[in-house]
Design an enzyme around this catalytic site. Structure first.
Site, PDB file in Angstrom:
ATOM      1  N   ARG A 103       0.935  -1.036  -0.096  1.00  0.00           N
ATOM      2  CA  ARG A 103      -0.077   0.060  -0.236  1.00  0.00           C
ATOM      3  C   ARG A 103       0.839   1.304   0.111  1.00  0.00           C
ATOM      4  O   ARG A 103       1.695   1.221   0.919  1.00  0.00           O
ATOM      5  CB  ARG A 103      -0.877  -0.089   1.106  1.00  0.00           C
ATOM      6  N   HIS A 130      -7.390   0.717  -6.359  1.00  0.00           N
ATOM      7  CA  HIS A 130      -7.661  -0.047  -5.207  1.00  0.00           C
ATOM      8  C   HIS A 130      -8.329  -1.192  -5.708  1.00  0.00           C
ATOM      9  O   HIS A 130      -9.416  -1.797  -5.256  1.00  0.00           O
ATOM     10  CB  HIS A 130      -8.538   0.611  -4.107  1.00  0.00           C
ATOM     11  N   GLN A 133     -10.186  -3.867  -3.306  1.00  0.00           N
ATOM     12  CA  GLN A 133     -11.491  -3.458  -2.760  1.00  0.00           C
ATOM     13  C   GLN A 133     -12.449  -3.848  -3.736  1.00  0.00           C
ATOM     14  O   GLN A 133     -13.722  -4.535  -3.455  1.00  0.00           O
ATOM     15  CB  GLN A 133     -11.558  -2.014  -2.721  1.00  0.00           C
ATOM     16  N   ASP A 221     -17.274   7.208  -0.817  1.00  0.00           N
ATOM     17  CA  ASP A 221     -16.258   6.964  -0.311  1.00  0.00           C
ATOM     18  C   ASP A 221     -15.996   8.277   0.461  1.00  0.00           C
ATOM     19  O   ASP A 221     -16.419   9.505   0.027  1.00  0.00           O
ATOM     20  CB  ASP A 221     -15.198   6.346  -1.200  1.00  0.00           C
ATOM     21  N   CYS A 261     -16.509   1.542   0.837  1.00  0.00           N
ATOM     22  CA  CYS A 261     -15.613   0.547   1.252  1.00  0.00           C
ATOM     23  C   CYS A 261     -14.959   0.538   2.433  1.00  0.00           C
ATOM     24  O   CYS A 261     -14.163  -0.174   3.043  1.00  0.00           O
ATOM     25  CB  CYS A 261     -14.233   1.146   0.024  1.00  0.00           C
ATOM     26  N   ARG A 289     -13.367  -8.711   1.683  1.00  0.00           N
ATOM     27  CA  ARG A 289     -12.195  -8.483   1.600  1.00  0.00           C
ATOM     28  C   ARG A 289     -11.475  -9.794   2.040  1.00  0.00           C
ATOM     29  O   ARG A 289     -10.446 -10.172   1.224  1.00  0.00           O
ATOM     30  CB  ARG A 289     -11.630  -7.378   2.290  1.00  0.00           C
TER      31      ARG A 289
END
Ligand code: CP
Ligand code: NVA
Length: 309
Positions: A103, A130, A133, A221, A261, A289
């Site tokens: 990340r 991402h 996700q 988001d 998310c 996830r």
């Protein structure tokens, strides 16, 4: 040859379907307490330049479920934090681990790391994308709807890394995506062009009510993603009419689902009554996830689900 997962476009529609099917199977194994130590003795390195709750814990628990091991690597504690080159770190970690998740602030860092790693690299979020996700989100919608073809997803708010990834997935799933964003915070043109060139059906509008009118799914988001903090005041101002609240939800079909998310900034991009309400599926997204990334790791590290007797 090792395979990376830096973008959702690193897999094709067939692989996407098979990862989602494997993820559902792994979810059943977990819920019935059936052991599935399919990556015994394998190690996953996890580099986090930014904070994380879901990504860190789901990858770590996933490797434990598989009988393997995950290492949390904070760049500040690695020689990376003292100036060791990304490529030297990548080459070194590849000599110890079976895959690395990273990340990073910049997508270029993720790409550079992958270029020099001889083991698979997974993008655990960058400023641009991402993919883990959206992989999990696609699984979550699959559980609800079965086939995703022709479902309509309305993205409301900042056209950020998660939004970009949804756009790139459109051609693979056959979903239609409408983005409602203020002009300054629309998704990147390059991403929109790439998604359309692949066959994705994408519309960009300014009015959230127009976007949600006939949507099956509303997605939002946070307005200030990690790394965007210096623009906080401008973003709050520009996005203030983009809250997913009960008034906006009432403009959507009554059975529309709401996704986020996480982490959420309650009272900004989404209100308590919506995120905690009956149309919200955010906790399923968070749970998935774990299962979706396990299916992904199995594919990248071991080539897929082991053959059963
Ligand atoms: N959605 C997500 O990636 O959450 P974290 O930042 O907590 O990992
Ligand atoms: N867009 C958010 C997602 C966090 C999981 C961010 O990049 O901070």
């Amino acid at each position: 040859m090792k395979k990376d997962f830096l973008s959702i476009t690193d897999i094709d529609g067939y692989e996407l379907e098979s990862i989602v099917a494997d993820a559902m199977y792994l979810k059943r194994l977990k819920s019935t307490g059936t052991p599935h130590e399919f990556l015994r003795g394998k190690s996953l390195g996890m580099i986090f330049e930014k904070a994380s709750t879901r990504t860190r814990v789901s990858f770590e628990v996933g490797m434990t479920d598989f009988g393997g091991h995950a290492l949390f690597l904070n760049p500040a504690d690695l020689q990376l934090g003292r100036g060791e080159a990304i490529k030297d770190t990548a080459r070194t970690l590849a000599r110890y681990t079976d895959a690395v998740m990273i990340r990073a602030y910049s997508h270029a860092t993720v790409e550079e790391f992958a270029r020099y790693s001889t083991v698979p690299v997974v993008n655990g979020l960058s400023d641009r994308l991402h993919p883990c996700q959206v992989l999990s989100d696609i699984m979550t919608l699959n559980e609800r709807f079965g086939d995703l073809q022709d479902l309509k997803l309305a993205w409301v708010g900042d056209g950020n890394n998660v939004c970009n990834t949804w756009l790139l997935s459109a051609a693979m799933t056959g979903m239609e995506i409408v983005v409602a964003s203020p002009p300054r915070y629309r998704p990147r043109d390059a991403v929109v062009d790439q998604a359309r060139a692949a066959g994705g059906r994408i519309t960009i509008v300014a009015d959230p009510a127009e976007a949600v009118r006939d949507a099956d799914v509303l997605y939002t988001d946070i307005w200030v993603s990690m790394g965007d903090e210096k623009e906080r005041a401008e973003r709050m101002q520009a996005l203030r009419d983009y809250t997913v609240d009960s008034r906006l939800l009432a403009r959507a079909p009554p059975d529309a689902l709401v996704m986020h998310c996480l982490p959420a900034h309650r009272g900004e991009e989404i209100t308590d009554e919506v995120i905690d309400g009956p149309q919200s599926i955010v906790w399923d997204q968070a749970e998935n996830r774990l299962h979706a990334q396990k299916a992904l790791l199995l594919r990248l590290i071991a080539g897929g689900m082991p053959a059963t007797e």
